[in-house]
Design a protein around this motif. Structure first.
Motif, PDB file in Angstrom:
ATOM      1  N   GLY A 105       8.939  14.657  -5.397  1.00  0.00           N
ATOM      2  CA  GLY A 105       7.762  13.790  -5.416  1.00  0.00           C
ATOM      3  C   GLY A 105       7.868  12.664  -4.394  1.00  0.00           C
ATOM      4  O   GLY A 105       6.882  12.332  -3.714  1.00  0.00           O
ATOM      5  N   ALA A 106       9.064  12.082  -4.283  1.00  0.00           N
ATOM      6  CA  ALA A 106       9.248  10.997  -3.308  1.00  0.00           C
ATOM      7  C   ALA A 106       9.103  11.507  -1.879  1.00  0.00           C
ATOM      8  O   ALA A 106       8.442  10.871  -1.039  1.00  0.00           O
ATOM      9  N   VAL A 116       0.842  -1.209   0.000  1.00  0.00           N
ATOM     10  CA  VAL A 116       0.000   0.000   0.000  1.00  0.00           C
ATOM     11  C   VAL A 116       0.875   1.255   0.000  1.00  0.00           C
ATOM     12  O   VAL A 116       0.621   2.220  -0.729  1.00  0.00           O
ATOM     13  N   ALA A 117       1.926   1.222   0.836  1.00  0.00           N
ATOM     14  CA  ALA A 117       2.834   2.378   0.893  1.00  0.00           C
ATOM     15  C   ALA A 117       3.512   2.591  -0.463  1.00  0.00           C
ATOM     16  O   ALA A 117       3.645   3.731  -0.940  1.00  0.00           O
ATOM     17  N   ALA A 118       3.935   1.487  -1.098  1.00  0.00           N
ATOM     18  CA  ALA A 118       4.590   1.603  -2.400  1.00  0.00           C
ATOM     19  C   ALA A 118       3.644   2.185  -3.442  1.00  0.00           C
ATOM     20  O   ALA A 118       4.059   2.971  -4.313  1.00  0.00           O
ATOM     21  N   GLN A 119       2.358   1.835  -3.379  1.00  0.00           N
ATOM     22  CA  GLN A 119       1.390   2.347  -4.338  1.00  0.00           C
ATOM     23  C   GLN A 119       1.298   3.864  -4.270  1.00  0.00           C
ATOM     24  O   GLN A 119       1.378   4.558  -5.293  1.00  0.00           O
ATOM     25  N   PHE A 120       1.144   4.426  -3.063  1.00  0.00           N
ATOM     26  CA  PHE A 120       0.973   5.869  -2.928  1.00  0.00           C
ATOM     27  C   PHE A 120       2.298   6.611  -3.127  1.00  0.00           C
ATOM     28  O   PHE A 120       2.317   7.733  -3.646  1.00  0.00           O
ATOM     29  N   LEU A 121       3.403   5.990  -2.723  1.00  0.00           N
ATOM     30  CA  LEU A 121       4.702   6.617  -2.949  1.00  0.00           C
ATOM     31  C   LEU A 121       5.000   6.694  -4.444  1.00  0.00           C
ATOM     32  O   LEU A 121       5.488   7.716  -4.948  1.00  0.00           O
ATOM     33  N   LEU A 122       4.676   5.623  -5.159  1.00  0.00           N
ATOM     34  CA  LEU A 122       4.890   5.611  -6.604  1.00  0.00           C
ATOM     35  C   LEU A 122       3.973   6.609  -7.298  1.00  0.00           C
ATOM     36  O   LEU A 122       4.375   7.283  -8.254  1.00  0.00           O
ATOM     37  N   TYR A 147       4.848  10.860   3.774  1.00  0.00           N
ATOM     38  CA  TYR A 147       3.840  10.890   4.835  1.00  0.00           C
ATOM     39  C   TYR A 147       2.519  10.291   4.370  1.00  0.00           C
ATOM     40  O   TYR A 147       1.939   9.438   5.081  1.00  0.00           O
ATOM     41  N   PRO A 148       1.968  10.666   3.195  1.00  0.00           N
ATOM     42  CA  PRO A 148       0.715  10.023   2.759  1.00  0.00           C
ATOM     43  C   PRO A 148       0.851   8.505   2.620  1.00  0.00           C
ATOM     44  O   PRO A 148      -0.073   7.759   2.968  1.00  0.00           O
ATOM     45  N   ALA A 149       1.994   8.033   2.112  1.00  0.00           N
ATOM     46  CA  ALA A 149       2.194   6.589   1.961  1.00  0.00           C
ATOM     47  C   ALA A 149       2.228   5.904   3.319  1.00  0.00           C
ATOM     48  O   ALA A 149       1.624   4.831   3.509  1.00  0.00           O
ATOM     49  N   ALA A 150       2.927   6.503   4.286  1.00  0.00           N
ATOM     50  CA  ALA A 150       2.988   5.919   5.623  1.00  0.00           C
ATOM     51  C   ALA A 150       1.615   5.921   6.283  1.00  0.00           C
ATOM     52  O   ALA A 150       1.228   4.956   6.967  1.00  0.00           O
ATOM     53  N   ARG A 151       0.864   6.971   6.069  1.00  0.00           N
ATOM     54  CA  ARG A 151      -0.483   7.036   6.661  1.00  0.00           C
ATOM     55  C   ARG A 151      -1.395   5.978   6.058  1.00  0.00           C
ATOM     56  O   ARG A 151      -2.190   5.344   6.772  1.00  0.00           O
TER      57      ARG A 151
END
Length: 390
Positions: free
Chosen positions: A367-368, A311-317, A373-377
């Motif tokens: 961007g990264a 999930v974190a990888a999805q939002f980080l990407l 923070y959004p990815a971690a959340r």
């Protein structure tokens, strides 16, 4: 999760919210375009100055002290022929200031409205020695030695509103009309020529009693012998008072301009970095909103077996892709802006190779960081709580 699956998941949110994604990427694009354009325009201008420096690096000027109003005092009559005898000297030319002479478009204009235009006597060798182009007409020739003719410097012509020449184009100099036979291009290394109305020495001697005395001598020397010639110019031009002779290298002005431009480039890059930071904050804000809106999607994926890191990888990407898209668009806009500015300014187009690469890396990094923070959340969101929003 495989790389292709991660890429598909990361772009799903962008495809579903295209307007929001476009507006978010636009902030990055503007910031990157500004950075690339600043570097490109500065490099184009610097390249033009360096080219000019290469052409003018062997130009020297000789003058003596200055009067109370800043005008150079006359040099000895023997100064120019003695300087021309120095072996590395390739060519010389001289000008003589005519004090108190005003230049006006007509005699109806008050004498106080001189627009800062000076009157100088000039030799026919001036264009060749200064490597100056003649924009309109011709330079002072044999006819100008007998009749009142003048050639205007670039700034002088603009001040007088003269951009084209006819047989009736005249200016009023010191109580009589002179026919304008030429207009010079801008001389970067000799601004005193730009603001001058040039007349022949013959007319200057006959009408103003100049006596052939020069106030400034320009000379071209062997590029490898500039320092050696500079060392002997004072004693050669004025053997009796060598310390009163001022020897200058006009190309030093170009070096100062290059240094000044580099200072301003640093300032504008700092402003561009701030704009990039603001754009990154905007992406982070959009991604946080996206996490809140997609709680159900996150809970469903977790319930179907997706791990937190997936999930974190999805939002980080997704955040990184958003910034990269904006970065690529910004690089294109920055290159286009550089091209337009260079063409309008008459400079060669020169974009440092590291500028587009640095812009893309900066966009990816911003961007990264914006997506951390959004990815971690999103990764910490409990599946049961997220599924309640279905």
């Amino acid at each position: 999760m495989r790389a292709l699956d991660a890429l598909a998941a990361g772009t799903a949110g962008l495809r579903a919210r295209r307007v929001r994604a476009t507006l978010s990427a636009l902030g990055i694009a503007i910031a990157i375009a500004a950075l690339v354009a600043v570097l490109g325009v500065a490099e184009s201008s610097k390249r033009q100055l360096l080219d000019e420096l290469g052409r003018q690096g062997n130009l020297l000027t000789v003058a003596t002290g200055k009067t109370f109003d800043g005008s150079p005092t006359p040099l000895p009559l023997t100064a120019q022929p003695m300087i021309a005898r120095i072996p590395p000297v390739q060519s010389t030319t001289a000008v003589g200031n005519i004090d108190g002479a005003t230049v006006r478009r007509t005699d109806l204009i008050p004498p106080v409205n001189t627009n800062g235009i000076n009157v100088m006597a000039a030799q026919p060798s001036l264009p060749q020695t200064l490597s100056v182009r003649i924009l309109r007409g011709t330079f002072l020739g044999p006819v100008a030695e007998q009749y009142p003719q003048t050639v205007l410097g670039w700034s002088a012509a603009r001040s007088l509103g003269i951009d084209r020449l006819t047989a009736q184009t005249q200016v009023f100099i010191a109580g009589r009309y002179f026919t304008v036979v030429g207009i010079l291009a801008q001389v970067e290394v000799a601004p005193e020529i730009d603001t001058a109305a040039l007349i022949s020495y013959g007319v200057a001697d006959r009408l103003f009693g100049l006596g052939g005395v020069p106030t400034r001598i320009y000379l071209r020397v062997d590029p490898d012998q500039v320092a050696a010639v500079t060392a002997v110019l004072g004693s050669t031009a004025s053997p009796e008072n060598p310390r009163d002779v001022q020897v200058d290298r006009p190309s030093d002005v170009l070096l100062a301009r290059i240094q000044a431009k580099e200072t301003f480039v640093g300032l504008f890059l700092g402003l561009g970095a701030i704009a990039l930071l603001v754009a990154g904050v905007g992406i982070a804000n959009i991604m946080v909103i996206s996490v809140l809106e997609r709680r159900a999607e996150i809970g469903l994926r977790r319930a179907l077996g997706a791990r937190r890191r997936d999930v974190a990888a999805q939002f980080l990407l997704e955040s990184a892709l958003l910034a990269v898209i904006g970065g690529v668009a910004g690089i294109g806009l920055g290159c286009l802006a550089t091209l337009v500015a260079a063409r309008l300014g008459g400079n060669p187009v020169a974009i440092p190779p590291q500028a587009p690469a640095a812009g893309l890396v900066a966009a990816l990094l911003v961007g990264a960081l914006a997506g951390l923070y959004p990815a971690a959340r999103a990764a910490r969101l409990p599946p049961a709580d997220a599924l309640r929003t279905l």
